[in-house]
Design an enzyme around this catalytic site. Structure first.
Site, PDB file in Angstrom:
ATOM      1  N   CYS A   2      35.581  26.368  23.051  1.00 55.53           N
ATOM      2  CA  CYS A   2      35.320  25.798  21.743  1.00 55.53           C
ATOM      3  C   CYS A   2      36.022  26.602  20.660  1.00 55.53           C
ATOM      4  O   CYS A   2      36.738  27.562  20.922  1.00 55.53           O
ATOM      5  CB  CYS A   2      33.811  25.780  21.472  1.00 55.53           C
ATOM      6  SG  CYS A   2      32.843  24.959  22.761  1.00 55.53           S
ATOM      7  N   ASP A 100      24.445  26.977  28.272  1.00 53.98           N
ATOM      8  CA  ASP A 100      24.422  28.422  28.033  1.00 53.98           C
ATOM      9  C   ASP A 100      24.311  28.775  26.558  1.00 53.98           C
ATOM     10  O   ASP A 100      23.916  29.887  26.216  1.00 53.98           O
ATOM     11  CB  ASP A 100      25.659  29.085  28.646  1.00 53.98           C
ATOM     12  CG  ASP A 100      26.963  28.478  28.164  1.00 53.98           C
ATOM     13  OD1 ASP A 100      26.940  27.374  27.601  1.00 53.98           O
ATOM     14  OD2 ASP A 100      28.017  29.108  28.373  1.00 53.98           O
ATOM     15  N   SER A 363      42.492  31.267  36.512  1.00 52.60           N
ATOM     16  CA  SER A 363      43.783  31.955  36.529  1.00 52.60           C
ATOM     17  C   SER A 363      43.629  33.331  37.164  1.00 52.60           C
ATOM     18  O   SER A 363      42.513  33.823  37.354  1.00 52.60           O
ATOM     19  CB  SER A 363      44.331  32.105  35.107  1.00 52.60           C
ATOM     20  OG  SER A 363      43.762  33.231  34.458  1.00 52.60           O
ATOM     21  N   GLY A 364      44.750  33.970  37.457  1.00 50.58           N
ATOM     22  CA  GLY A 364      44.743  35.309  38.044  1.00 50.58           C
ATOM     23  C   GLY A 364      45.038  36.411  37.061  1.00 50.58           C
ATOM     24  O   GLY A 364      45.379  37.534  37.473  1.00 50.58           O
TER      25      GLY A 364
END
Length: 655
Positions: A2, A100, A363-364
């Site tokens: 967001c 959350d 992602s890494g």
């Protein structure tokens, strides 16, 4: 994922201008195209743009507690929110949603400023507590999510997820910070907590900011720092097994989403490790995406396809033309501040590709910093061994003289140039490492700036950024540079690149290798478990051997490179000359125009490869033009006016 924004009256309860707050919010619409909201009461306004990922039907923000006395605007994901929801429910808190966001509200009620210690995830949020007349800002431990703020002359504090949200406020002072300009041309980005503007700052990773009306001024507090403190481990085999267990946990908690989820797959060690782990945890084929390049020298697509075939992923790949320089102007809109990492272009493209099929991608990122994967670490350790052979009283004059006599390697790739010159060995460890990571070397950078700019700097050099962090970091040469990268390069370059590129497409990116319990555990690995026998990521690769081929694990690192030198001598030749020697840069008063002309002439003639400084200048020029001309709110106020004091004002004004 967001975008957040807000306005807070530090000293009174003056009405908040809804139109200004809405403008700050709407300019970040790309971060949250699904929903938007504003909450205003005397002296405070919170705004939010939502990208719906969990509990799609609820979770509208800003969100409050039951009686409306505590409000939150939040960007991020807290992966342990269900556990926290259960704990807070047992303590008497009542939840209306299953998202959350509401956990933050009740965690603040229960634990106050210490609530951040309970959160596992990536976040930047603002909590307003009416009863305490307190605004609380927080950013996650590693700096995955951004947060900018500025104190205006009228006593209002404004904040937002991107600097463009602050630019949307008509009363934001728009003077450049000369120290940030030096930092930018040294690193290729502006390191936290500084921004390109004098009046604005980034909230640094692992920091909070508590503001109580009438009694406080902005003074960030650190609540977490990465600790690279080696501990004793039973065995290499046991450590590798534990590492893989912790990786599985970090990936597993990031697979929760109510929208399509996938992963980036470059074919490198880190992204391949994440995809291999996802495949073991998922019942359905993992959605993966990658981009290839028409030039084989830059193309990693076949490695990505090898991993995709092994794990039966639903793989999607497209080839990008190597001359994809149409994004040059777009980058200034995406990054707000000057940002000179040219791999932002392929990163933008892979995020664009991913968003066509998923709304969340893993992602890494972080693996190189955490496990010592960069080649420059190897060179730094080599240099340190040489430094240890001679005392500085002999080493500095010897290698300094050789460096002056030996031909300069300005034409060479940066990693080669930085690590093979005698000048690097004449420096101390921090100076040597700074020399290796600097986009523009000291001598060239000094010649780039005007006399007026040098007077404004008053002797300041960007090296101080590293020195300030090194005072709090480990002494071991490998751990020290890992720590420095995790404080500067990781949040300032890598995470900034991915956040802005993904958010430009309404895509959420999750980074399991930066799960803070995982980072804390890996931070305790002895240096020889990270780097051994000339190989970085030693233990990580040992743990991955059952899951990835030797070719994937031990091939040379490529990265998202783009052929800047060829572009600047070919299709962008005239643009380079027009921009670097043009009016916008000249009228700032920051630069020595003769140096600008020399850079262009020598690069275009092939005498030197100045693609890195030229790219940095192009991005700086694009930032200036966008900030001055691109936003209506910036058009009536000069960005450069008063950026430099005294003598410079007459030449620096661009009104």
């Amino acid at each position: 994922m967001c975008g957040i924004a807000g306005i807070f009256d530090l000293y009174d309860r003056r009405p908040i201008d809804r139109d200004i707050l809405s403008r700050m919010n709407d300019i970040q619409r790309h971060r949250g195209p699904d929903d938007g909201g504003v909450h205003i009461e005397p002296g405070i306004g919170l705004a939010h743009r939502r990208l719906s990922i969990i509990d799609l039907s609820a979770g509208h923000q800003p969100l409050s507690n039951e009686d409306g006395t505590v409000w939150v605007s939040y960007n991020g994901e807290i992966y342990n929110f269900k556990e926290l929801m259960n704990e807070l429910s047992r303590r008497g808190h009542v939840f209306r949603t299953r998202c959350d966001t509401e956990v933050i509200v009740h965690a603040w009620e229960e634990w106050g400023e210490k609530c951040v210690h309970h959160f596992r995830g990536m976040f930047a949020f603002a909590v307003w507590d009416r009863n305490r007349a307190t605004l609380f800002l927080a950013r996650d431990r590693l700096g995955i999510k951004p947060l900018y703020y500025a104190l205006l002359p009228d006593g209002h504090l404004i904040f937002g997820s991107e600097l463009k949200a602050l630019f949307a406020h008509p009363h934001l002072p728009r003077q450049l910070d000369p120290l940030a300009v030096e930092d930018y041309f040294a690193f290729g980005y502006v390191p936290d907590p500084r921004t390109i503007l004098r009046c604005a700052e980034k909230l640094a990773p692992g920091h909070t900011l508590t503001l109580c009306r009438g009694v406080s001024t902005p003074e960030p507090r650190q609540y977490w720092d990465v600790a690279l403190e080696p501990r004793t481990l039973d065995s290499e085999l046991a450590a590798a097994e534990t590492l893989m267990e912790k990786l599985r946990e970090a990936v597993d908690i990031r697979l929760v989403a109510d929208v399509p989820l996938g992963a980036f797959l470059s074919g490198g060690v880190d992204s391949s490790a994440v995809v291999a782990t996802m495949a073991q945890l998922s019942n359905d084929p993992v959605r993966t995406c990658s981009i290839g390049f028409s030039d084989p020298a830059f193309d990693e697509a076949r490695y990505a396809e090898q991993v995709a075939r092994r794990y039966g992923t639903d793989h999607y790949s497209v080839q990008v033309d190597q001359d994809d320089f149409g994004l040059v102007d777009r980058l200034a809109d995406v990054y707000d501040e000057p940002y000179a990492d040219s791999s932002a272009m392929p990163t933008y493209r892979v995020c664009e590709l991913a968003r066509q099929r998923v709304k969340v991608a893993l992602s890494g990122d972080g693996g190189d910093e955490l496990f010592a994967g960069y080649r420059r670490y190897r060179w730094h350790l080599h240099e340190q061994r040489v430094r240890g052979l001679l005392p500085s009283s002999l080493r500095q004059p010897l290698f300094g003289t050789l460096g002056r006599l030996y031909p300069k390697l300005d034409w060479a790739p940066r990693i080669f140039r930085a690590k093979t010159t005698f000048q690097a060995l004449a420096r101390d460890a921090l100076e040597g490492y700074f020399h290796s990571v600097a986009v523009i070397p000291n001598e060239l950078r000094h010649s780039l700036f005007s006399e007026v700019m040098h007077r404004e700097l008053q002797g300041y050099e960007a090296l101080e950024v590293l020195r300030s962090h090194a005072r709090h970091g480990p002494e071991h040469p490998l751990l020290q540079v890992q720590y420095l990268d995790m404080k500067t390069y990781l949040p300032g370059d890598i995470l900034t690149k991915v956040d802005r590129a993904s958010m430009a497409h309404g895509l959420e990116v999750r980074v399991p290798l930066l799960d803070h319990p995982f980072v804390e555990w890996a931070g305790g690995l002895p240096p020889n478990f990270k780097y051994q026998a000339g190989e970085g990521k030693y233990l990580f690769k040992q743990g991955l051997r059952p899951y990835l081929s030797e070719e994937i694990l031990y091939r040379s690192k490529m990265g998202f490179a783009v052929p800047l030198a060829a572009w600047f001598r070919g299709p962008l030749r005239e643009r380079v000359r027009a921009v670097v020697t043009g009016q916008t840069l000249a009228e700032t008063g920051l630069f020595e125009t003769r140096t600008l002309r020399r850079l262009v002439d020598q690069h275009l003639s092939g005498v030197r490869d100045y693609s890195a400084p030229i790219w940095s200048l192009l991005m700086f020029d694009a930032f200036l033009r966008r900030a001055i001309e691109g936003e209506p709110s910036a058009g009536t106020s000069s960005l450069i006016d008063d950026a430099l004091d005294g003598e410079a004002r007459s030449v620096a004004k661009l009104s």
